[in-house]
Design a protein around this motif. Structure first.
Motif, PDB file in Angstrom:
ATOM      1  N   TYR A  91      32.087  17.520   7.252  1.00 28.14           N
ATOM      2  CA  TYR A  91      31.240  16.534   6.573  1.00 28.14           C
ATOM      3  C   TYR A  91      29.919  16.484   7.315  1.00 28.14           C
ATOM      4  O   TYR A  91      29.842  16.007   8.447  1.00 28.14           O
ATOM      5  N   SER A  92      28.896  17.026   6.698  1.00 31.39           N
ATOM      6  CA  SER A  92      27.626  17.221   7.386  1.00 31.39           C
ATOM      7  C   SER A  92      26.778  15.953   7.369  1.00 31.39           C
ATOM      8  O   SER A  92      27.063  14.991   6.657  1.00 31.39           O
ATOM      9  N   SER A  93      25.706  15.985   8.138  1.00 31.61           N
ATOM     10  CA  SER A  93      24.809  14.833   8.217  1.00 31.61           C
ATOM     11  C   SER A  93      24.102  14.567   6.885  1.00 31.61           C
ATOM     12  O   SER A  93      23.659  13.446   6.632  1.00 31.61           O
ATOM     13  N   ASP A  94      24.012  15.592   6.025  1.00 32.46           N
ATOM     14  CA  ASP A  94      23.400  15.371   4.711  1.00 32.46           C
ATOM     15  C   ASP A  94      24.450  15.026   3.644  1.00 32.46           C
ATOM     16  O   ASP A  94      24.196  15.121   2.450  1.00 32.46           O
ATOM     17  N   LYS A  95      25.666  14.636   4.131  1.00 34.85           N
ATOM     18  CA  LYS A  95      26.745  14.101   3.275  1.00 34.85           C
ATOM     19  C   LYS A  95      27.349  15.159   2.346  1.00 34.85           C
ATOM     20  O   LYS A  95      27.805  14.850   1.247  1.00 34.85           O
ATOM     21  N   THR A  96      27.368  16.398   2.810  1.00 34.52           N
ATOM     22  CA  THR A  96      27.999  17.473   2.062  1.00 34.52           C
ATOM     23  C   THR A  96      29.394  17.742   2.627  1.00 34.52           C
ATOM     24  O   THR A  96      29.565  17.850   3.840  1.00 34.52           O
ATOM     25  N   LEU A  97      30.367  17.860   1.734  1.00 36.24           N
ATOM     26  CA  LEU A  97      31.738  18.208   2.135  1.00 36.24           C
ATOM     27  C   LEU A  97      31.955  19.686   1.885  1.00 36.24           C
ATOM     28  O   LEU A  97      31.945  20.146   0.737  1.00 36.24           O
ATOM     29  N   VAL A  98      32.139  20.447   2.960  1.00 34.42           N
ATOM     30  CA  VAL A  98      32.241  21.902   2.888  1.00 34.42           C
ATOM     31  C   VAL A  98      33.595  22.334   3.432  1.00 34.42           C
ATOM     32  O   VAL A  98      34.070  21.809   4.447  1.00 34.42           O
ATOM     33  N   VAL A  99      34.243  23.272   2.737  1.00 33.60           N
ATOM     34  CA  VAL A  99      35.451  23.875   3.282  1.00 33.60           C
ATOM     35  C   VAL A  99      35.048  24.609   4.551  1.00 33.60           C
ATOM     36  O   VAL A  99      34.212  25.507   4.524  1.00 33.60           O
ATOM     37  N   LYS A 100      35.612  24.203   5.659  1.00 31.84           N
ATOM     38  CA  LYS A 100      35.146  24.664   6.961  1.00 31.84           C
ATOM     39  C   LYS A 100      35.268  26.181   7.081  1.00 31.84           C
ATOM     40  O   LYS A 100      36.266  26.777   6.677  1.00 31.84           O
TER      41      LYS A 100
ATOM     42  N   THR B 228      33.298  28.238   5.503  1.00 24.05           N
ATOM     43  CA  THR B 228      32.849  28.865   4.256  1.00 24.05           C
ATOM     44  C   THR B 228      31.524  28.239   3.836  1.00 24.05           C
ATOM     45  O   THR B 228      31.004  27.340   4.491  1.00 24.05           O
ATOM     46  N   TYR B 229      31.012  28.699   2.688  1.00 22.05           N
ATOM     47  CA  TYR B 229      29.824  28.109   2.092  1.00 22.05           C
ATOM     48  C   TYR B 229      30.172  27.218   0.902  1.00 22.05           C
ATOM     49  O   TYR B 229      29.285  26.744   0.208  1.00 22.05           O
ATOM     50  N   PHE B 230      31.435  26.980   0.660  1.00 20.97           N
ATOM     51  CA  PHE B 230      31.857  26.291  -0.555  1.00 20.97           C
ATOM     52  C   PHE B 230      31.923  24.785  -0.349  1.00 20.97           C
ATOM     53  O   PHE B 230      32.630  24.297   0.540  1.00 20.97           O
TER      54      PHE B 230
ATOM     55  N   GLY C 254      31.535  24.793  -5.230  1.00 18.63           N
ATOM     56  CA  GLY C 254      30.391  25.639  -5.564  1.00 18.63           C
ATOM     57  C   GLY C 254      29.645  26.025  -4.315  1.00 18.63           C
ATOM     58  O   GLY C 254      29.921  25.522  -3.219  1.00 18.63           O
ATOM     59  N   ILE C 255      28.674  26.909  -4.448  1.00 23.29           N
ATOM     60  CA  ILE C 255      27.918  27.376  -3.285  1.00 23.29           C
ATOM     61  C   ILE C 255      26.469  26.902  -3.299  1.00 23.29           C
ATOM     62  O   ILE C 255      25.738  27.150  -2.342  1.00 23.29           O
ATOM     63  N   PHE C 256      26.033  26.221  -4.354  1.00 26.16           N
ATOM     64  CA  PHE C 256      24.688  25.635  -4.379  1.00 26.16           C
ATOM     65  C   PHE C 256      24.848  24.155  -4.056  1.00 26.16           C
ATOM     66  O   PHE C 256      25.232  23.349  -4.908  1.00 26.16           O
ATOM     67  N   CYS C 257      24.568  23.794  -2.821  1.00 27.33           N
ATOM     68  CA  CYS C 257      24.990  22.504  -2.283  1.00 27.33           C
ATOM     69  C   CYS C 257      23.846  21.550  -1.954  1.00 27.33           C
ATOM     70  O   CYS C 257      24.012  20.618  -1.166  1.00 27.33           O
ATOM     71  N   SER C 258      22.677  21.774  -2.555  1.00 30.98           N
ATOM     72  CA  SER C 258      21.533  20.927  -2.232  1.00 30.98           C
ATOM     73  C   SER C 258      21.305  19.817  -3.256  1.00 30.98           C
ATOM     74  O   SER C 258      20.567  18.871  -2.995  1.00 30.98           O
ATOM     75  N   ASP C 259      21.932  19.915  -4.426  1.00 28.21           N
ATOM     76  CA  ASP C 259      21.732  18.894  -5.466  1.00 28.21           C
ATOM     77  C   ASP C 259      22.522  17.627  -5.167  1.00 28.21           C
ATOM     78  O   ASP C 259      23.455  17.620  -4.349  1.00 28.21           O
ATOM     79  N   SER C 260      22.174  16.555  -5.874  1.00 28.13           N
ATOM     80  CA  SER C 260      22.808  15.261  -5.639  1.00 28.13           C
ATOM     81  C   SER C 260      24.302  15.280  -5.920  1.00 28.13           C
ATOM     82  O   SER C 260      25.070  14.526  -5.310  1.00 28.13           O
ATOM     83  N   ASN C 261      24.746  16.136  -6.838  1.00 26.93           N
ATOM     84  CA  ASN C 261      26.166  16.159  -7.178  1.00 26.93           C
ATOM     85  C   ASN C 261      27.016  16.859  -6.114  1.00 26.93           C
ATOM     86  O   ASN C 261      28.232  16.977  -6.265  1.00 26.93           O
TER      87      ASN C 261
ATOM     88  N   SER D  54      31.265  35.484 -10.633  1.00 23.92           N
ATOM     89  CA  SER D  54      30.317  34.868 -11.551  1.00 23.92           C
ATOM     90  C   SER D  54      30.729  33.445 -11.891  1.00 23.92           C
ATOM     91  O   SER D  54      29.895  32.550 -12.020  1.00 23.92           O
ATOM     92  N   ASN D  55      32.024  33.243 -12.042  1.00 17.37           N
ATOM     93  CA  ASN D  55      32.504  31.885 -12.282  1.00 17.37           C
ATOM     94  C   ASN D  55      32.233  30.985 -11.096  1.00 17.37           C
ATOM     95  O   ASN D  55      31.859  29.808 -11.243  1.00 17.37           O
ATOM     96  N   LEU D  56      32.450  31.526  -9.896  1.00 12.87           N
ATOM     97  CA  LEU D  56      32.234  30.749  -8.684  1.00 12.87           C
ATOM     98  C   LEU D  56      30.783  30.340  -8.549  1.00 12.87           C
ATOM     99  O   LEU D  56      30.464  29.217  -8.152  1.00 12.87           O
ATOM    100  N   MET D  57      29.877  31.230  -8.910  1.00 14.26           N
ATOM    101  CA  MET D  57      28.460  30.948  -8.769  1.00 14.26           C
ATOM    102  C   MET D  57      28.017  29.769  -9.607  1.00 14.26           C
ATOM    103  O   MET D  57      27.094  29.053  -9.261  1.00 14.26           O
ATOM    104  N   VAL D  58      28.700  29.554 -10.713  1.00 19.31           N
ATOM    105  CA  VAL D  58      28.331  28.400 -11.557  1.00 19.31           C
ATOM    106  C   VAL D  58      29.289  27.238 -11.341  1.00 19.31           C
ATOM    107  O   VAL D  58      29.238  26.246 -12.053  1.00 19.31           O
ATOM    108  N   GLY D  59      30.179  27.389 -10.359  1.00 21.89           N
ATOM    109  CA  GLY D  59      31.041  26.278  -9.980  1.00 21.89           C
ATOM    110  C   GLY D  59      32.082  25.930 -11.001  1.00 21.89           C
ATOM    111  O   GLY D  59      32.470  24.766 -11.118  1.00 21.89           O
TER     112      GLY D  59
END
Length: 423
Positions: A297-306, A308-310, A324-331, A416-421
């Motif tokens: 659980y990062s300081s920017d409040k992102t929950l990441v599978v340790k 990995t980039y997911f 997903g791997i695009f983790c900068s959006d509010s969702n 491709s599915n993973l890229m779009v979450g």
């Protein structure tokens, strides 16, 4: 393991009983006799390796209980009551843990913050506390569960939980609920309690094992609805309760437990399960905490599978949570909200707030956040989660994100599915 508890009227889950309830300073309390009793019991079990601790006195209470009699000095070499009792036990049995209880039915150790215990020994002192739903009357029924949980948990931290932050072992030597599952006050309290117990990694003893009594409070054959066993002591009264507490029967971390590096697990108190994923193609769901993925659980409040980039992401209300791997959006940002600090909330791209939830099949979904207002009729239990620090290793050797070779991947459409979450 056995802990000797001074609990004559309540034969508990873990305890052998040799003394009665009472409080220091009343007409029945004889300090010399009490010290003699502690010394004899400590001596009797000296060298008995499965007797690991002695609790000195149960549920101090009444108008004459006071901090000074609990532990202040009489002179430089003589301790008053609790400290004197602790020294007596240690002298008679240097290997046993010494367990000190608080005031007000063993709910208040707040005075330790300003007046630390001073003993001749170290490394074997444990504090104990009791915590029940009825300790706060019917607050869990009449109040909003989020607000009550926040208030009660904060009060517990002020009165006893602070000891964990100071490095002391804190033992919840009594907690429990009506095992019939129909007591709303107990049910709501238990969800909050299990969340706090997991977060603090507390040790505990459940009240109680017994299903009935020959005679109690003038009643012959009294049914004990807080008992794990049924009236005849033949079966468990509520098997789902046993399943719920199983995750807390082993420490998440604690002294000597460092099977793997520190990480987070996402714990769901209402079920006693954690967020897991069995394979790429399966949705996130609840399962045994021993199988939980490791999260950071990062300081920017992102929950990441340790490792990995997911990251955990929300899509729309009423849909499955995803990775997903695009983790900068509010969702992809999650924070603990409400007074309870038990809702994991994110904001969709349209600005709407949603909360992590569980559907009827134990799949992890997102929905509108429940019971955030002052409403006391709703139940937020399905949306209550805790991010718990853990150094436990998984029971499975490999993460679902680990592959030995590219040939192990589940198909050309996966990436491709993973890229779009959408997995």
């Amino acid at each position: 393991m056995v802990i000797l508890d001074n609990h004559l009227s309540k034969p508990g889950w873990c305890c052998s009983n040799f003394d009665g309830n009472g409080f220091f300073g009343d007409q029945y309390f004889n300090p010399d006799l009490w010290i003699t009793g502690l010394t004899r019991m400590a001596t009797l079990f000296n060298g008995v390796t499965n007797v690991v601790g002695m609790s000195l006195r149960n549920e101090l209470r009444g108008p004459k209980q006071n901090v000074n009699d609990w532990y202040s000095y009489v002179d430089e070499m003589s301790y008053r009551y609790m400290q004197k009792g602790a020294e007596a036990v240690h002298s008679a049995n240097p290997d046993v843990l010494v367990i000190l209880s608080g005031l007000s039915y063993d709910s208040d150790l707040s005075f330790i913050q300003n007046r630390p215990v001073q003993l001749s020994f170290s490394g074997k002192l444990v504090f104990e506390v009791h915590w029940y739903g009825f300790s706060d009357g019917q607050a869990w029924v009449t109040g909003n569960p989020n607000q009550v949980c926040g208030r009660v948990a904060n009060d517990m931290m002020r009165r006893s939980g602070f000891l964990v932050d100071q490095g002391y072992p804190l033992f919840v030597s009594e907690y429990g609920v009506d095992q019939r599952g129909t007591n709303v006050n107990d049910n709501r309290y238990l969800n909050c309690f299990l969340g706090v117990a997991a977060e603090l990694d507390l040790d505990w003893a459940l009240w109680t094992l017994v299903g009935s009594y020959y005679l109690r409070e003038g009643v012959i054959g009294l049914n004990e609805y807080y008992g794990v066993l049924n009236y005849n002591w033949c079966e468990t009264r509520n098997s789902s309760f046993i399943e719920r507490i199983s995750a807390l029967q082993s420490p998440f971390r604690g002294p000597g437990l460092s099977e793997t590096k520190l990480h987070k697990v996402i714990f769901h108190p209402s079920t006693g399960l954690c967020v897991i994923r069995k394979s790429f193609l399966d949705p996130l769901r609840l399962g045994p905490c021993a199988d939980s993925e490791s999260w950071s659980y990062s300081s920017d409040k992102t929950l990441v599978v340790k490792g990995t980039y997911f990251c955990l992401q929300a899509d729309e209300s009423g849909t499955l949570a995803k990775l997903g791997i695009f983790c900068s959006d509010s969702n992809s940002k999650w924070e603990m909200i409400a007074d309870s600090k038990m809702h994991l909330s994110s904001k969709l791209r349209n600005g709407k707030s949603i909360c992590l939830d569980v559907d009827s099949s134990n799949a992890i979904v997102t929905n509108s956040c429940k019971c955030i207002s002052k409403d006391n009729t709703c139940d937020p239990a399905s949306q209550w989660f805790k991010l718990v620090d853990s150094t436990r290793s998984r029971s499975e050797e490999q993460s679902f994100l680990h592959f030995d070779s590219i040939s192990d991947l589940p198909g050309k459409g996966f990436l491709s599915n993973l890229m779009v979450g959408s997995i």
